[in-house]
Design a protein around this motif. Structure first.
Motif, PDB file in Angstrom:
ATOM      1  N   ASP A 339     -24.042  24.416 -34.270  1.00 37.73           N
ATOM      2  CA  ASP A 339     -24.102  23.272 -33.336  1.00 37.73           C
ATOM      3  C   ASP A 339     -25.536  22.814 -33.032  1.00 37.73           C
ATOM      4  N   THR A 340     -26.491  23.758 -32.959  1.00 36.72           N
ATOM      5  CA  THR A 340     -27.868  23.329 -32.681  1.00 36.72           C
ATOM      6  C   THR A 340     -28.416  22.513 -33.855  1.00 36.72           C
ATOM      7  N   ASP A 341     -28.105  22.957 -35.074  1.00 39.03           N
ATOM      8  CA  ASP A 341     -28.560  22.206 -36.252  1.00 39.03           C
ATOM      9  C   ASP A 341     -27.873  20.847 -36.322  1.00 39.03           C
ATOM     10  N   GLN A 348     -31.913  13.262 -35.151  1.00 39.01           N
ATOM     11  CA  GLN A 348     -33.023  12.859 -36.034  1.00 39.01           C
ATOM     12  C   GLN A 348     -32.574  11.942 -37.168  1.00 39.01           C
ATOM     13  N   GLU A 349     -31.397  12.212 -37.720  1.00 35.51           N
ATOM     14  CA  GLU A 349     -30.965  11.458 -38.907  1.00 35.51           C
ATOM     15  C   GLU A 349     -30.015  10.313 -38.567  1.00 35.51           C
ATOM     16  N   LYS A 350     -29.215  10.514 -37.528  1.00 35.54           N
ATOM     17  CA  LYS A 350     -28.193   9.498 -37.241  1.00 35.54           C
ATOM     18  C   LYS A 350     -28.539   8.622 -36.036  1.00 35.54           C
ATOM     19  N   GLY A 351     -29.406   9.135 -35.152  1.00 27.70           N
ATOM     20  CA  GLY A 351     -29.859   8.285 -34.045  1.00 27.70           C
ATOM     21  C   GLY A 351     -29.002   8.329 -32.790  1.00 27.70           C
ATOM     22  N   VAL A 352     -28.182   9.389 -32.643  1.00 25.29           N
ATOM     23  CA  VAL A 352     -27.477   9.602 -31.364  1.00 25.29           C
ATOM     24  C   VAL A 352     -27.704  11.059 -30.955  1.00 25.29           C
ATOM     25  N   ALA A 353     -28.315  11.254 -29.803  1.00 25.15           N
ATOM     26  CA  ALA A 353     -28.625  12.618 -29.364  1.00 25.15           C
ATOM     27  C   ALA A 353     -27.458  13.204 -28.567  1.00 25.15           C
ATOM     28  N   VAL A 354     -27.141  14.471 -28.865  1.00 27.23           N
ATOM     29  CA  VAL A 354     -26.045  15.189 -28.193  1.00 27.23           C
ATOM     30  C   VAL A 354     -26.547  16.565 -27.769  1.00 27.23           C
ATOM     31  N   ILE A 355     -25.708  17.272 -27.039  1.00 27.64           N
ATOM     32  CA  ILE A 355     -26.073  18.624 -26.587  1.00 27.64           C
ATOM     33  C   ILE A 355     -25.173  19.650 -27.289  1.00 27.64           C
ATOM     34  N   PRO A 356     -25.774  20.658 -27.941  1.00 29.92           N
ATOM     35  CA  PRO A 356     -24.954  21.732 -28.518  1.00 29.92           C
ATOM     36  C   PRO A 356     -24.442  22.650 -27.411  1.00 29.92           C
ATOM     37  N   LEU A 357     -23.350  23.366 -27.699  1.00 27.12           N
ATOM     38  CA  LEU A 357     -22.774  24.228 -26.648  1.00 27.12           C
ATOM     39  C   LEU A 357     -23.318  25.659 -26.649  1.00 27.12           C
ATOM     40  N   SER A 358     -23.796  26.123 -27.808  1.00 32.04           N
ATOM     41  CA  SER A 358     -24.158  27.548 -27.889  1.00 32.04           C
ATOM     42  C   SER A 358     -25.235  27.980 -26.889  1.00 32.04           C
ATOM     43  N   PRO A 359     -26.197  27.098 -26.470  1.00 31.94           N
ATOM     44  CA  PRO A 359     -27.172  27.570 -25.482  1.00 31.94           C
ATOM     45  C   PRO A 359     -26.549  27.974 -24.135  1.00 31.94           C
ATOM     46  N   PHE A 360     -25.284  27.627 -23.917  1.00 33.90           N
ATOM     47  CA  PHE A 360     -24.635  27.963 -22.642  1.00 33.90           C
ATOM     48  C   PHE A 360     -23.801  29.238 -22.737  1.00 33.90           C
ATOM     49  N   ILE A 369     -18.637  22.337 -31.848  1.00 34.70           N
ATOM     50  CA  ILE A 369     -18.399  21.409 -30.736  1.00 34.70           C
ATOM     51  C   ILE A 369     -19.739  20.975 -30.134  1.00 34.70           C
ATOM     52  N   VAL A 370     -19.861  19.676 -29.833  1.00 33.26           N
ATOM     53  CA  VAL A 370     -21.046  19.180 -29.118  1.00 33.26           C
ATOM     54  C   VAL A 370     -20.602  18.354 -27.914  1.00 33.26           C
ATOM     55  N   ARG A 371     -21.562  18.114 -27.012  1.00 30.32           N
ATOM     56  CA  ARG A 371     -21.289  17.370 -25.771  1.00 30.32           C
ATOM     57  C   ARG A 371     -21.966  16.003 -25.799  1.00 30.32           C
ATOM     58  N   PHE A 372     -21.180  14.978 -25.479  1.00 30.89           N
ATOM     59  CA  PHE A 372     -21.723  13.632 -25.288  1.00 30.89           C
ATOM     60  C   PHE A 372     -21.749  13.326 -23.794  1.00 30.89           C
ATOM     61  N   CYS A 373     -22.766  12.624 -23.326  1.00 34.36           N
ATOM     62  CA  CYS A 373     -22.792  12.139 -21.935  1.00 34.36           C
ATOM     63  C   CYS A 373     -22.395  10.665 -21.946  1.00 34.36           C
ATOM     64  N   PHE A 374     -21.344  10.323 -21.157  1.00 37.14           N
ATOM     65  CA  PHE A 374     -20.910   8.917 -21.138  1.00 37.14           C
ATOM     66  C   PHE A 374     -21.322   8.192 -19.852  1.00 37.14           C
ATOM     67  N   ALA A 375     -22.330   8.741 -19.132  1.00 42.75           N
ATOM     68  CA  ALA A 375     -22.854   8.030 -17.950  1.00 42.75           C
ATOM     69  C   ALA A 375     -23.826   6.952 -18.409  1.00 42.75           C
ATOM     70  N   LYS A 376     -23.312   6.014 -19.173  1.00 42.88           N
ATOM     71  CA  LYS A 376     -24.174   5.001 -19.792  1.00 42.88           C
ATOM     72  C   LYS A 376     -23.541   3.627 -19.636  1.00 42.88           C
ATOM     73  N   GLN A 377     -24.374   2.602 -19.757  1.00 42.40           N
ATOM     74  CA  GLN A 377     -23.838   1.247 -19.720  1.00 42.40           C
ATOM     75  C   GLN A 377     -22.833   1.070 -20.856  1.00 42.40           C
TER      76      GLN A 377
END
Ligand code: PMP
Ligand code: GLN
Length: 391
Positions: A339-341, A348-360, A369-377
């Motif tokens: 997930d971190t990779d 870096q390659e696709k242009g949408v930043a997400v959060i990996p779960l393993s650091p938690f 699995i990754v996390r998206f934040c939808f607190a956006k316009q």
């Protein structure tokens, strides 16, 4: 060993947190910035707080409210929180002895942990766990016991919890609605925790920063309204989440008077207090604009539903999101990367930043699995969705 080596060894700083690096939120937001990616990683809105709140802030900045407020927080703000609790949860909380205003929920979590944890005490957290808990426990000399939430719904395994509790267990930390998974605890879950700790020298730290961001008509289960837990809990909240102002860093802790007294001993020598004009502005806003937090579930449910519908035809599989402003997505149909990779590649390659779960996790499961934040316009979500659907 010669004298020079000896000397330099004695001058080497031994880290108190040897396994801690820079928080994943900072890492991913910086990467997003460096690569010009749409930042759906760190949880913060890309829109402004309410104009009225900003006006109140400007007003107080310019009307002499710029010196230290009381150490425990402005009485007006503590009173506003107390009145809100009577209205919203029908609970009475003494603003003088049970509410402390802090520099964000992060400071409140730190002070609560340090109020009760001594060398050798055990603290139970549920993985994936918010990343500030364990370092604070370690600095207090405590030992973190990690219990994984069960897949696929991220629920507590009650048998596992019951057998993990011992005479060393001094604190259990819960977080509902839950970051990063978006799962929630019910009243009956709180009953089960209460039954397990009621007759023990064990407290609860209830991280409720997303209390108002809960969907599909579900009602937030708060430790503050639970008859047993109310007596044994530090409940932690954040104005940053509720009022779209994560950079203001103002939160608060509600705890019974005896616990609050200990909490304040730590708070007064940690942050001492927090920003004066913001406390005035927030006091006005909590009192005068209750519709603001009452409309929050619908506001964010719209964003959740929009984001989900926009990426429904992508190769990501969406997990439920019952609260918070986060959406988990399984990318196993796209990639085998860790997930971190994968998060680095997305950014870096696709242009949408997400959060990996393993650091938690202490020991991350073999999931993709990754996390998206939808607190956006809505436009930001649409732009991100175009990229996501093309992956
Ligand atoms: N707990 C959780 C679960 C969070 O997600 C956050 C922040 N994002 C915090 C605590 C910290 O809140 P604050 O920014 O008010 O310190
Ligand atoms: N809680 C925020 C998140 O989950 C981040 C807060 C932080 O960066 N410290 O993204």
């Amino acid at each position: 060993m010669n004298q020079t080596t000896n000397q330099s060894a004695s001058q080497t700083l031994q880290s108190k947190l040897p396994n801690v690096g820079t928080t994943i939120f900072t890492v991913m937001s910086k990467m997003a910035q460096d690569h010009g990616a749409i930042n759906l990683s760190q949880g913060f809105p890309d829109f402004e707080p309410d104009e009225v709140l900003l006006d109140r802030m400007t007003h107080y900045l310019k009307s002499g409210k710029n010196q230290y407020p009381p150490m425990i927080g402005l009485p007006e703000l503590r009173q506003a929180i107390s009145s809100k609790l009577i209205k919203t949860r029908e609970v009475e909380v003494d603003p003088d002895t049970e509410i402390t205003i802090t520099s964000g929920a992060t400071e409140a979590l730190f002070c609560a942990i340090h109020s009760v944890i001594r060398e050798g005490d055990e603290v139970i957290v549920f993985d994936p766990a918010y990343d500030s808990y364990e370092p604070a426990i370690a600095l207090a000399g405590g030992k973190t016991i990690h219990l994984p939430l069960t897949l696929p719904d991220y629920q507590i395994d009650w048998d596992q919890l019951a057998s993990a509790i011992s005479d060393q267990t001094r604190l259990i930390i819960i977080n509902t609605p839950h970051n990063p998974t978006g799962s929630i605890l019910s009243e009956s879950d709180l009953d089960k925790i209460a039954a397990l700790i009621e007759n023990r020298n064990c407290y609860l730290l209830s991280d409720e920063v997303y209390e108002h961001i809960i969907f599909d008509g579900e009602v937030h289960a708060s430790a503050v309204s639970h008859p047993v837990l109310r007596q044994k809990s530090f409940a932690v909240f954040s104005f940053g989440k509720t009022y779209h102002a994560t950079g203001w860093k103002i939160g608060y802790c509600i705890a019974p008077a005896e616990l609050t007294a200990e909490f304040r001993k730590i708070h007064q020598f940690n942050a001492f207090t927090t920003v004066t004009p913001m406390q005035w502005a927030l006091a006005d806003f909590v009192n005068d604009y209750p519709q603001n937090y009452l409309e929050l579930p619908a506001f964010y449910q719209h964003k959740r539903d929009l984001f989900r519908s926009l990426i429904t035809d992508s190769r990501f599989k969406l997990l439920p999101s019952k609260g918070t402003y986060f959406q988990l997505a399984d990318y196993s149909d796209i990639s085998d990367l860790r997930d971190t990779d994968f998060a680095n590649w997305m950014t870096q390659e696709k242009g949408v930043a997400v959060i990996p779960l393993s650091p938690f996790y202490q020991s991350a499961p073999d999931t993709r699995i990754v996390r998206f934040c939808f607190a956006k316009q809505d436009d930001t979500l649409a732009e991100a969705a175009r990229v996501i659907c093309a992956i």
